[in-house]
Enzyme design. Structure first.
Site, PDB file in Angstrom:
ATOM      1  N   LYS A 110      17.547 -29.819   7.606  1.00  0.00           N
ATOM      2  CA  LYS A 110      18.453 -29.556   8.568  1.00  0.00           C
ATOM      3  C   LYS A 110      18.989 -28.255   8.744  1.00  0.00           C
ATOM      4  O   LYS A 110      18.554 -27.200   9.543  1.00  0.00           O
ATOM      5  CB  LYS A 110      19.380 -30.505   8.717  1.00  0.00           C
ATOM      6  CG  LYS A 110      18.869 -31.969   9.207  1.00  0.00           C
ATOM      7  CD  LYS A 110      19.978 -32.870   9.728  1.00  0.00           C
ATOM      8  CE  LYS A 110      19.152 -34.088  10.381  1.00  0.00           C
ATOM      9  NZ  LYS A 110      18.866 -35.173   9.431  1.00  0.00           N
ATOM     10  N   PHE A 160      19.609 -42.959   5.242  1.00  0.00           N
ATOM     11  CA  PHE A 160      18.710 -42.610   6.177  1.00  0.00           C
ATOM     12  C   PHE A 160      17.889 -41.354   5.584  1.00  0.00           C
ATOM     13  O   PHE A 160      18.453 -40.340   4.982  1.00  0.00           O
ATOM     14  CB  PHE A 160      19.160 -41.935   7.403  1.00  0.00           C
ATOM     15  CG  PHE A 160      18.372 -41.311   8.493  1.00  0.00           C
ATOM     16  CD1 PHE A 160      17.544 -42.485   9.222  1.00  0.00           C
ATOM     17  CD2 PHE A 160      17.867 -40.203   8.457  1.00  0.00           C
ATOM     18  CE1 PHE A 160      16.458 -41.894  10.126  1.00  0.00           C
ATOM     19  CE2 PHE A 160      17.115 -39.678   9.418  1.00  0.00           C
ATOM     20  CZ  PHE A 160      16.174 -40.724  10.317  1.00  0.00           C
ATOM     21  N   ASP A 205      19.630 -36.735  -1.534  1.00  0.00           N
ATOM     22  CA  ASP A 205      19.266 -36.137  -0.140  1.00  0.00           C
ATOM     23  C   ASP A 205      20.431 -35.542   0.537  1.00  0.00           C
ATOM     24  O   ASP A 205      21.376 -36.177   1.154  1.00  0.00           O
ATOM     25  CB  ASP A 205      18.951 -37.549   0.685  1.00  0.00           C
ATOM     26  CG  ASP A 205      18.301 -37.117   1.936  1.00  0.00           C
ATOM     27  OD1 ASP A 205      18.599 -36.165   2.446  1.00  0.00           O
ATOM     28  OD2 ASP A 205      17.645 -37.997   2.661  1.00  0.00           O
TER      29      ASP A 205
HETATM   30  C1  LIG Z   1      17.864 -36.044   9.304  1.00  0.00           C
HETATM   31  C2  LIG Z   1      17.672 -36.599   8.075  1.00  0.00           C
HETATM   32  C3  LIG Z   1      16.457 -36.941   7.250  1.00  0.00           C
HETATM   33  C4  LIG Z   1      15.364 -36.582   8.074  1.00  0.00           C
HETATM   34  O1  LIG Z   1      15.070 -35.397   8.387  1.00  0.00           O
HETATM   35  P1  LIG Z   1      13.707 -34.824   9.437  1.00  0.00           P
HETATM   36  O2  LIG Z   1      13.619 -33.482   9.554  1.00  0.00           O
HETATM   37  O3  LIG Z   1      14.085 -35.600  10.744  1.00  0.00           O
HETATM   38  O4  LIG Z   1      12.451 -35.507   8.704  1.00  0.00           O
HETATM   39  C5  LIG Z   1      16.333 -37.282   6.164  1.00  0.00           C
HETATM   40  N1  LIG Z   1      17.635 -37.506   5.122  1.00  0.00           N
HETATM   41  C6  LIG Z   1      18.752 -37.265   5.828  1.00  0.00           C
HETATM   42  C7  LIG Z   1      19.941 -37.419   4.920  1.00  0.00           C
HETATM   43  C8  LIG Z   1      18.896 -37.102   7.158  1.00  0.00           C
HETATM   44  O5  LIG Z   1      20.168 -36.623   7.784  1.00  0.00           O
END
Ligand SMILES: *Cc1c(COP(=O)(O)O)cnc(C)c1O
Length: 395
Positions: A251, A137, A222
């Site tokens: 986050k 994700f 990420d």
């Molecule tokens: C939540 C998340 C995103 C997206 O972040 P947003 O602030 O909602 O755009 C990207 N990568 C990972 C691993 C995430 O958990």
């Protein structure tokens, strides 16, 4: 007393892009939220792994209040102090050398892919392809939907931007097979969060690092969900024996205030003036809060609390695996954990837990995820797992 039917007004005014339970949250403190009826909930969702210091932590509240009274926003045309301070803290506490600030995880990942593509133009004959993983994700923008290996998120929005392939996670051979002359980067989460808390095998991550080195590719980690001590170290890569070329954060970094960051090693930090930008990215308000969060996390050694309480949560969840045939597996790293259920009863369990005062998250009908604030104690884990135990007993 409830005077307004907020859920009804939601249906009148807001787009219907998410299903919500009926309660309306009005206040938070520490690991607890209160709804408008005055009912309190133990929060093991933590704003989707955002509220690392819990709700309304004094360090966060003070930083917002003080910075708001001094300077909230200028354009990025001018130097502002909190942005440089937060950049310094992130560089001094990671293996990355340069930071670009933005507003969200998706925006940070977009920047990572743009940086990799520019690197490909300079160093690899214009190679532009990014390999990412199924069940990964990376966010909701069009390009990040292409990077996110979940057909459900992709199908309504085709055609997707070109240059992305998704291969199975924890499968080095699949990455090798997908690599070609156009490939410039491999992008993965050290722990797939949204995909069900799947922890990368250290040999897999090390294999990716070697593969990138041998082929002139960039390794993009990420850490939007795993960063800021969530897994028991400030960044998850520290536990996996690799150093990324590029890392993204969001986050937890603002403790609830929107902020994202893209970090790169010197060799990969190829942006030049005018290449990339963001109106709100790195503004003084968000960065002052980021500084406060980072200082709190570092000076109070939040990571070691995560190691201890995370191990305790793992033990308690493992006991539920032993106790209930319905619960078939437990996994995770630090305070990012999951259990698998049989029979797809996830949403019923989540709803019953909420009725009993515990908030948890369902990533799929068979998987429940736990990402509480990182400041919780064993007593919070006892309270949460007692409620979960009672609820699971009903199924
Ligand atoms: C939540 C998340 C995103 C997206 O972040 P947003 O602030 O909602 O755009 C990207 N990568 C990972 C691993 C995430 O958990």
């Amino acid at each position: 007393m409830i005077t307004t039917a907020w859920p009804d007004l939601e249906k009148t005014y807001l787009m219907y892009n998410i299903k919500r339970p009926p309660m309306v949250m009005v206040r938070g403190e520490g690991a607890r939220l209160w709804d408008e009826t005055g009912r309190d909930y133990l929060d093991f969702v933590g704003g989707w792994a955002v509220n690392v210091l819990g709700h309304c932590h004094p360090a966060v509240v003070n930083a917002i209040q003080q910075q708001a009274a001094r300077l909230i926003h200028t354009s990025n045309q001018y130097y502002t102090i909190p942005q440089i301070e937060l950049g310094k803290i992130l560089v001094q506490n990671s293996v990355l050398d340069r930071v670009f600030f933005c507003n969200s995880g998706a925006e940070a990942n977009e920047g990572a892919v743009k940086l990799a593509r520019k690197y490909g133009k300079i160093h690899k004959n214009g190679a532009y392809g990014v390999i990412s993983t199924l069940k990964g994700f990376h966010g909701r923008t069009l390009a990040m939907v292409a990077a996110t290996g979940k057909p459900h998120y992709q199908i309504p929005y085709t055609p997707l931007p070109a240059g992305f392939v998704n291969v199975p996670f924890n499968d080095l051979e699949a990455i090798k097979a997908a690599t070609n002359a156009e490939t410039i980067a491999i992008m993965i989460e050290p722990v797939q969060g949204e995909g069900g808390v799947n922890v990368a095998d250290p040999d897999y991550i090390k294999g990716l690092r070697h593969w990138c080195d041998e082929n002139g590719l960039l390794l993009i980690l990420d850490e939007v969900q795993t960063g800021i001590a969530r897994t028991g170290t400030l960044f998850a890569y520290e536990q996996m024996g690799v150093e990324p070329d590029i890392m993204t954060l969001a986050k937890g970094l603002g403790g609830g205030v929107p902020i994202g960051a893209l970090l790169a090693k010197q060799h990969a930090a190829v942006f030049e003036p005018g290449d990339h930008g963001s109106t709100f990215g790195g503004n003084p308000l968000a960065c002052a809060v980021g500084v406060a969060v980072m200082n709190e996390v570092l000076t109070h050694n939040i990571a070691s609390n995560v190691v201890q309480v995370g191990a305790y949560l793992a033990e308690k969840l493992q006991a539920l695996v032993q106790k209930y045939p319905l619960v078939v597996a437990e996994r995770g790293l630090g305070l990012l954990r999951a259990i698998d259920l049989q029979d797809g009863v996830g949403s019923e369990v989540v709803n019953r837990c909420a009725e009993e005062g515990l908030l948890i998250n369902m990533v799929s009908p068979n998987t429940l995820r736990f990402m509480p604030p990182l400041i919780i104690s064993q007593a919070h884990v006892d309270e949460a797992t007692e409620i979960l135990d009672q609820v699971l007993g009903e199924f």
